[in-house]
Design an enzyme around this catalytic site. Structure first.
Site, PDB file in Angstrom:
ATOM      1  N   GLN A 279      -9.638   9.349  -5.107  1.00  0.00           N
ATOM      2  CA  GLN A 279      -9.348  10.005  -3.826  1.00  0.00           C
ATOM      3  C   GLN A 279     -10.505  10.856  -3.309  1.00  0.00           C
ATOM      4  OE1 GLN A 279      -6.008  10.692  -1.694  1.00  0.00           O
ATOM      5  NE2 GLN A 279      -7.923  10.909  -0.593  1.00  0.00           N
TER       6      GLN A 279
ATOM      7  N   GLU B 277     -11.031   4.395   6.805  1.00  0.00           N
ATOM      8  CA  GLU B 277      -9.871   5.088   7.391  1.00  0.00           C
ATOM      9  C   GLU B 277     -10.430   6.260   8.192  1.00  0.00           C
ATOM     10  OE1 GLU B 277      -6.894   6.566   4.713  1.00  0.00           O
ATOM     11  OE2 GLU B 277      -5.447   6.876   6.329  1.00  0.00           O
TER      12      GLU B 277
ATOM     13  N   HIS C  56       1.446   5.398  -2.100  1.00  0.00           N
ATOM     14  CA  HIS C  56       0.943   6.458  -2.988  1.00  0.00           C
ATOM     15  C   HIS C  56       2.129   7.063  -3.726  1.00  0.00           C
ATOM     16  CE1 HIS C  56      -3.237   6.554  -1.427  1.00  0.00           C
ATOM     17  NE2 HIS C  56      -2.641   6.024  -0.376  1.00  0.00           N
TER      18      HIS C  56
ATOM     19  N   HIS D 193      -9.347   1.771   0.027  1.00  0.00           N
ATOM     20  CA  HIS D 193      -9.191   2.488   1.278  1.00  0.00           C
ATOM     21  C   HIS D 193     -10.542   2.331   1.988  1.00  0.00           C
ATOM     22  CE1 HIS D 193      -5.753   4.262  -0.676  1.00  0.00           C
ATOM     23  NE2 HIS D 193      -5.439   4.924   0.409  1.00  0.00           N
TER      24      HIS D 193
ATOM     25  N   HIS E   8       0.849  -1.205   0.000  1.00  0.00           N
ATOM     26  CA  HIS E   8       0.000   0.000   0.000  1.00  0.00           C
ATOM     27  C   HIS E   8       0.874   1.241   0.000  1.00  0.00           C
ATOM     28  CE1 HIS E   8      -3.911   2.059   0.943  1.00  0.00           C
ATOM     29  NE2 HIS E   8      -3.028   3.038   1.102  1.00  0.00           N
TER      30      HIS E   8
ATOM     31  N   ASP F 112       2.281   3.203   2.933  1.00  0.00           N
ATOM     32  CA  ASP F 112       1.322   4.261   2.618  1.00  0.00           C
ATOM     33  C   ASP F 112       1.982   5.534   2.071  1.00  0.00           C
ATOM     34  OD1 ASP F 112      -1.203   5.314   2.292  1.00  0.00           O
ATOM     35  OD2 ASP F 112      -1.605   5.634   4.412  1.00  0.00           O
TER      36      ASP F 112
HETATM   37 FE   FE2 Z   1      -3.468   5.108   1.416  1.00  0.00          FE
END
Ligand code: FE2
Length: 429
Positions: A154, A215, A61, A212, A59, A311
């Site tokens: 996102q 979260e 970005h 996701h 995971h 992440d």
């Molecule tokens: Fe993430």
């Protein structure tokens, strides 16, 4: 006599075997035995150090990494300011800038022994700059790093008016996996509907799902239940991952006692991100302040596959990080209070083999016939590797050394005679 490409001599393995040799040829591991006597183009003397298959980051970005401070810092340090800061950066960054940052990050990751990364790529940009950039990066790094890409809306696949169309375009361009962010949609119902729509999309295209999911510190954020339900309904067991899952930390115990068996039944993979969530969660709390990690020991006990992700590294959400999956394991171990010897060793699995399973990597491992991808660590076993965040002495890809580092040893002279301190000399036998 046969000549191998590479032999590693006198190394320890993650499963506890000691003093083993590994021989490689043609990009594969061809023998794992004691006392291999053969010619090789290159021989590495392991001196009782640990060899592991590569670290796997399930995971990340990569479209945002190394952008720290552009266009400004995240002052509050919260997830939501990070998302709005990312919204400021997206329109002003170029494809070339994303590529340049991502390639620099891949270099760092390889030097730290990472062999595969699953990166989310934001599709809430009508130009799809991140998608174009990371597809190019995936091509460029393919011979030394496996990069899997997730189409990640996102700003919410329903909340953002063009996100769904963009997500489809991204998949058509070659993005591998369907992402989502149900807790960020406008309502619980929209969140649940987004999980259903995205799972159906993935099932239609024969793709994996990685969302996701929850979260949030809101104990009523229960999209993981819908994700488990849809996975089972669509027959997608084993192909779906829930990332973060932090609301599970705050949920009612009775509800969780029903939820975890549903997750196990759906064969969901769980991807906590310990560094980021211990930093970002609990921000609305005074004291006591909640930890930001899903229920790792309980998921593990239910035989749910758990892989720790990193992440973020130096981006709008997190200012630190150095592509060190042992840092990630170290934090996950502490936050989850995984302190028994077997639990600590399991934390090493959570940054290696468990995540390889999440990504569906073929030929992963240290068996005869596995791909000759490995990392030699300055540690004698997996627990010591986590304790020391051990130096990566050699990183091997397809039977060739692609990165090296010198061992960390200090010289000192405190009692009238020179001494050396090797951090690996303190472990119990
Ligand atoms: Fe993430």
């Amino acid at each position: 006599m046969m000549t191998f490409d590479l032999i590693l001599k006198n190394i320890n393995l993650p499963d506890g075997q000691r003093g083993v040799d590994i021989a490689c040829s043609g990009g594969l591991i061809t023998a794992v035995e004691h006392g291999i006597e053969a010619e090789a183009k290159e021989v590495i003397y392991g001196d009782g150090h640990l060899v592991s298959p590569p670290f796997i980051d399930p995971h990340f970005h990569m479209d945002a990494t190394l952008s720290l401070g552009t266009p400004r810092m995240n002052v509050s340090g919260t997830l939501l300011e990070g998302i709005s800061l990312w919204g400021e950066l997206k329109p002003v960054q170029s494809i070339d800038q994303i590529i340049e940052r991502a390639l620099r990050y891949c270099d760092l990751a390889v030097s730290m022994g990472i062999g595969a990364i699953r990166s989310h790529v934001d599709v809430c940009d009508n130009e799809l700059k991140g998608v174009e950039a990371l597809l190019e990066v995936r091509n460029q790094v393919g011979h030394y790093l496996d990069l899997q890409l997730v189409a990640f809306p996102q700003d919410g696949v329903f909340r953002d008016p063009t996100a769904y169309d963009n997500l489809i375009r991204a998949l058509d361009m070659g993005i591998d996996i369907v992402g989502g962010i149900p807790h960020f949609e406008r309502s619980m119902q929209d969140g649940a509907d987004s999980v259903k729509a995205l799972c159906e999309l993935a099932e239609n295209r024969g793709l994996m799902v990685d969302m996701h999911c929850d979260e949030s510190d809101d104990p009523l954020s229960r999209h993981i239940e819908t994700l488990a339900y849809e996975t089972k309904r669509l027959g997608m067991q084993g192909r779906v991952a829930g990332s973060h899952l932090t609301s599970m930390h705050s949920m009612d115990n009775y509800y969780v006692s029903k939820l975890i068996p549903l997750m196990a039944e759906a064969e969901l993979h769980a991807i906590p991100n310990p560094l980021i969530n211990i930093m970002l969660q609990g921000r609305h709390d005074t004291y006591p302040k909640r930890r930001g990690q899903t229920r790792v020991p309980e998921l593990k006990a239910a035989m749910i596959n758990v892989g720790f992700g990193s992440d973020c590294v130096m981006d709008p959400w997190y200012s630190l990080g150095k592509a060190d999956m042992l840092d990630v394991a170290h934090m996950g171990l502490h936050v989850g209070q995984l302190s028994s010897r077997s639990d600590m060793a399991w934390c090493f699995d959570a940054v290696t083999q468990n995540s390889a399973k999440i990504m569906g990597l073929e030929g992963y491992g240290l068996k005869k016939g596995s791909k000759a991808n490995m990392v030699l660590l300055q540690a004698r076993d997996t627990i010591e590797a986590i304790r020391l965040r051990a130096t990566r002495l050699a990183v091997i890809r397809s039977g060739k050394v692609i990165a090296r580092a010198s061992p960390v040893v200090s010289s000192l002279n405190l009692r009238g005679r020179p001494e050396t301190v090797d951090p690996t000399q303190y472990a119990p036998d």
